[in-house]
Motif scaffolding. Structure first.
Motif, PDB file in Angstrom:
ATOM      1  N   TRP A  92      44.977  52.663  42.522  1.00  0.00           N
ATOM      2  CA  TRP A  92      43.826  53.549  42.306  1.00  0.00           C
ATOM      3  C   TRP A  92      42.952  53.580  43.553  1.00  0.00           C
ATOM      4  N   LEU A  93      42.706  52.416  44.150  1.00  0.00           N
ATOM      5  CA  LEU A  93      41.817  52.349  45.307  1.00  0.00           C
ATOM      6  C   LEU A  93      42.427  53.056  46.515  1.00  0.00           C
ATOM      7  N   LYS A  94      43.727  52.916  46.716  1.00  0.00           N
ATOM      8  CA  LYS A  94      44.385  53.617  47.828  1.00  0.00           C
ATOM      9  C   LYS A  94      44.178  55.119  47.723  1.00  0.00           C
ATOM     10  N   GLU A  95      44.365  55.637  46.533  1.00  0.00           N
ATOM     11  CA  GLU A  95      44.187  57.074  46.334  1.00  0.00           C
ATOM     12  C   GLU A  95      42.721  57.466  46.500  1.00  0.00           C
ATOM     13  N   ALA A  96      41.824  56.610  46.014  1.00  0.00           N
ATOM     14  CA  ALA A  96      40.392  56.917  46.089  1.00  0.00           C
ATOM     15  C   ALA A  96      39.904  56.988  47.533  1.00  0.00           C
ATOM     16  N   VAL A  97      40.303  56.046  48.375  1.00  0.00           N
ATOM     17  CA  VAL A  97      39.809  56.054  49.758  1.00  0.00           C
ATOM     18  C   VAL A  97      40.389  57.225  50.543  1.00  0.00           C
ATOM     19  N   GLN A  98      41.528  57.735  50.109  1.00  0.00           N
ATOM     20  CA  GLN A  98      42.126  58.892  50.781  1.00  0.00           C
ATOM     21  C   GLN A  98      41.466  60.203  50.371  1.00  0.00           C
ATOM     22  N   LYS A  99      41.064  60.299  49.098  1.00  0.00           N
ATOM     23  CA  LYS A  99      40.631  61.587  48.561  1.00  0.00           C
ATOM     24  C   LYS A  99      39.123  61.723  48.375  1.00  0.00           C
ATOM     25  N   TYR A 100      38.418  60.619  48.153  1.00  0.00           N
ATOM     26  CA  TYR A 100      36.997  60.735  47.823  1.00  0.00           C
ATOM     27  C   TYR A 100      36.162  60.863  49.091  1.00  0.00           C
ATOM     28  N   VAL A 101      35.323  61.902  49.141  1.00  0.00           N
ATOM     29  CA  VAL A 101      34.494  62.144  50.323  1.00  0.00           C
ATOM     30  C   VAL A 101      33.018  62.303  49.956  1.00  0.00           C
ATOM     31  N   GLY A 102      32.653  61.873  48.754  1.00  0.00           N
ATOM     32  CA  GLY A 102      31.284  62.034  48.289  1.00  0.00           C
ATOM     33  C   GLY A 102      30.382  60.883  48.699  1.00  0.00           C
ATOM     34  N   PRO A 103      29.199  60.809  48.086  1.00  0.00           N
ATOM     35  CA  PRO A 103      28.244  59.738  48.404  1.00  0.00           C
ATOM     36  C   PRO A 103      28.760  58.374  47.954  1.00  0.00           C
ATOM     37  N   THR A 104      28.141  57.323  48.468  1.00  0.00           N
ATOM     38  CA  THR A 104      28.582  55.957  48.204  1.00  0.00           C
ATOM     39  C   THR A 104      28.574  55.640  46.707  1.00  0.00           C
ATOM     40  N   VAL A 105      29.635  54.967  46.278  1.00  0.00           N
ATOM     41  CA  VAL A 105      29.781  54.550  44.886  1.00  0.00           C
ATOM     42  C   VAL A 105      29.677  53.028  44.818  1.00  0.00           C
ATOM     43  N   LEU A 106      28.838  52.528  43.919  1.00  0.00           N
ATOM     44  CA  LEU A 106      28.738  51.089  43.684  1.00  0.00           C
ATOM     45  C   LEU A 106      29.913  50.645  42.824  1.00  0.00           C
ATOM     46  N   ALA A 107      30.451  49.447  43.098  1.00  0.00           N
ATOM     47  CA  ALA A 107      31.658  49.028  42.391  1.00  0.00           C
ATOM     48  C   ALA A 107      31.691  47.521  42.167  1.00  0.00           C
ATOM     49  N   HIS A 108      32.341  47.135  41.060  1.00  0.00           N
ATOM     50  CA  HIS A 108      32.734  45.755  40.807  1.00  0.00           C
ATOM     51  C   HIS A 108      34.257  45.703  40.781  1.00  0.00           C
ATOM     52  N   LEU A 109      34.823  44.620  41.295  1.00  0.00           N
ATOM     53  CA  LEU A 109      36.260  44.397  41.187  1.00  0.00           C
ATOM     54  C   LEU A 109      36.577  43.767  39.841  1.00  0.00           C
ATOM     55  N   LYS A 110      37.522  44.348  39.115  1.00  0.00           N
ATOM     56  CA  LYS A 110      38.046  43.719  37.894  1.00  0.00           C
ATOM     57  C   LYS A 110      39.365  43.046  38.276  1.00  0.00           C
ATOM     58  N   VAL A 111      39.434  41.718  38.117  1.00  0.00           N
ATOM     59  CA  VAL A 111      40.623  40.983  38.539  1.00  0.00           C
ATOM     60  C   VAL A 111      41.370  40.441  37.324  1.00  0.00           C
ATOM     61  N   GLU A 112      42.669  40.293  37.475  1.00  0.00           N
ATOM     62  CA  GLU A 112      43.551  39.892  36.380  1.00  0.00           C
ATOM     63  C   GLU A 112      43.723  38.374  36.349  1.00  0.00           C
ATOM     64  N   THR A 113      43.194  37.754  35.292  1.00  0.00           N
ATOM     65  CA  THR A 113      43.310  36.300  35.162  1.00  0.00           C
ATOM     66  C   THR A 113      44.099  35.865  33.931  1.00  0.00           C
ATOM     67  N   GLY A 114      44.592  36.832  33.137  1.00  0.00           N
ATOM     68  CA  GLY A 114      45.394  36.398  31.999  1.00  0.00           C
ATOM     69  C   GLY A 114      45.330  37.259  30.758  1.00  0.00           C
ATOM     70  N   LEU A 115      44.459  38.254  30.717  1.00  0.00           N
ATOM     71  CA  LEU A 115      44.428  39.158  29.572  1.00  0.00           C
ATOM     72  C   LEU A 115      45.521  40.219  29.690  1.00  0.00           C
ATOM     73  N   HIS A 116      45.859  40.582  30.936  1.00  0.00           N
ATOM     74  CA  HIS A 116      46.930  41.545  31.225  1.00  0.00           C
ATOM     75  C   HIS A 116      46.658  42.914  30.603  1.00  0.00           C
ATOM     76  N   ARG A 117      45.439  43.388  30.819  1.00  0.00           N
ATOM     77  CA  ARG A 117      45.059  44.727  30.367  1.00  0.00           C
ATOM     78  C   ARG A 117      44.793  45.591  31.591  1.00  0.00           C
ATOM     79  N   LEU A 118      43.689  45.363  32.258  1.00  0.00           N
ATOM     80  CA  LEU A 118      43.385  45.999  33.533  1.00  0.00           C
ATOM     81  C   LEU A 118      42.971  44.903  34.503  1.00  0.00           C
ATOM     82  N   GLY A 119      43.302  45.064  35.769  1.00  0.00           N
ATOM     83  CA  GLY A 119      42.826  44.085  36.730  1.00  0.00           C
ATOM     84  C   GLY A 119      43.707  43.975  37.959  1.00  0.00           C
ATOM     85  N   ILE A 120      43.067  43.650  39.070  1.00  0.00           N
ATOM     86  CA  ILE A 120      43.755  43.478  40.345  1.00  0.00           C
ATOM     87  C   ILE A 120      44.453  42.123  40.367  1.00  0.00           C
TER      88      ILE A 120
END
Length: 385
Positions: free
Chosen positions: A110-138
């Motif tokens: 998702w991030l690779k595509e976002a940095v290539q295509k998004y050209v708008g104002p700055t977006v604030l973000a939190h990283l969601k990381v995968e520690t064992g729920l295996h739903r969403l996460g880096i």
């Protein structure tokens, strides 16, 4: 205040919401910032009104599942920080930025595509990381690439890192400790790669927030406990959580039926003797599951069994006497706790309040005074000509 025109309603005591969070902060969270999770309409309690009540005592961070839920808060003048836990479409990034929303970055693709295509104002973000729920996460193997992309792209400002526990800590805390250790590994590696330490670090659910947490955790996520529902029965608090939600309906018909009378669809209940049967103006479209036929309600001074199949708009109750039409019927309240209601519905307490339909009007009280009524069915869709 919005009007409503049916004999079923929910009452929310906002002073209980305020008192719950104040007590939790006093005993467990001093010195830490609280992120109040109000997704799914604050678990059925009403996200806007709960958020406004919490803002009044200094809570200034909220969590929601979707952009739509975040915009509902913004449209109702909630000024605090709002984190969107769910995946945000690239086409909605500028909308998120304009409304000062914080998005979650959950995958390297998702991030690779976002940095290539998004050209708008700055977006604030939190990283969601995968520690064992295996739903969403880096994944840990992708973290270096993710941080590298963020370091090189000023359109995304990294404000936090978080994960999600698979369960509340219990007698066997093996998996809890596994996830916590994994999360701290993520944090250490991420901070070694970023250009500045990541400001906000969070992983707790309501139950985990009551434990002695690693010093690195500086943001506490609180969900259903805000509304006075405890996530596990064996948790012993030094104060009483006060449930904020009550669910009521009314008897709209009362009849004395002879033995052998069949009640409701599929004739699932048959009177054994002469019985008083009441029809109540609430059904499965309101969130009363058909499985509640083993459940109960409270009327005036006694408990009464739900019988027959629950209809879309009505259900049936076996009465001990001839109550008057219009008598109030309690499904959740002083005599039936949310946990009991959940057990009667053969579900858990999180689901029990989330499933209460928005077609049920909500009445909000503060210090025993009615301050607002919401009715999702009375909405003005277009301007009058």
């Amino acid at each position: 205040m919005t009007s409503f025109y049916r004999d079923t309603w929910i009452e929310i005591k906002l002073d209980h919401v305020i008192e719950n969070v104040a007590n939790l902060t006093k005993h467990y969270y001093q010195g830490k910032r609280i992120l109040a999770v109000v997704k799914a309409n604050s678990y059925g309690h009403g996200a806007v009104m709960v958020a406004k009540a919490l803002e009044s005592i200094g809570v200034d961070f909220f969590g929601v599942a979707t952009i739509d839920e975040a915009l509902e808060l913004r449209l109702n003048r909630i000024k605090s920080d709002i984190l969107v836990f769910g995946l945000v479409r690239l086409t909605d990034l500028e909308l998120a930025s304009r409304n000062n929303l914080i998005i979650s970055i959950t995958s390297v693709s998702w991030l690779k595509e976002a940095v290539q295509k998004y050209v708008g104002p700055t977006v604030l973000a939190h990283l969601k990381v995968e520690t064992g729920l295996h739903r969403l996460g880096i994944r840990l193997s992708d973290l270096k690439e993710v941080i590298g992309l963020l370091n090189e792209n000023a359109r995304f400002s990294l404000e936090g890192i978080y994960s999600h526990l698979a369960s509340a800590p219990s007698d066997d805390e093996t998996y809890y400790h596994f996830q916590m250790t994994s999360f701290l590994t993520f944090l250490k590696k991420a901070n070694s790669l970023t250009q500045h330490p990541i400001p906000y670090v969070h992983i707790t659910n309501s139950a985990a927030s009551l434990k002695q947490l690693p010093k690195e955790i500086n943001l506490i996520r609180l969900g259903l406990m805000i509304n006075g529902v405890i996530p596990r029965k064996d948790l012993n608090l030094p104060f009483e959580l006060k449930p904020s939600l009550s669910l009521y309906s009314t008897l709209v018909d009362v009849k004395l039926l002879p033995p052998g009378s069949k009640i409701g669809y599929n004739c699932e209940y048959e009177t054994k003797s002469e019985e008083w049967i009441g029809t109540v103006a609430i059904g499965y479209a309101d969130g009363i599951l058909p499985t509640i036929t083993r459940g109960k309600v409270f009327i005036e001074d006694d408990y009464h069994k739900i019988v027959g199949r629950v209809c879309m708009d009505y259900c049936f109750v076996k009465l001990s006497k001839a109550y008057s039409v219009g008598t109030k019927v309690e499904f959740i309240g002083p005599h039936i706790m949310v946990d009991e209601f959940a057990e009667d519905n053969q579900t858990h307490n999180y689901h029990a309040t989330c499933m209460l339909s928005d077609r049920i009007p909500r009445l909000y009280y503060l210090n025993n005074q009615l301050i607002n009524t919401t009715n999702a069915r009375i909405i003005k869709y277009s301007k009058e000509e």
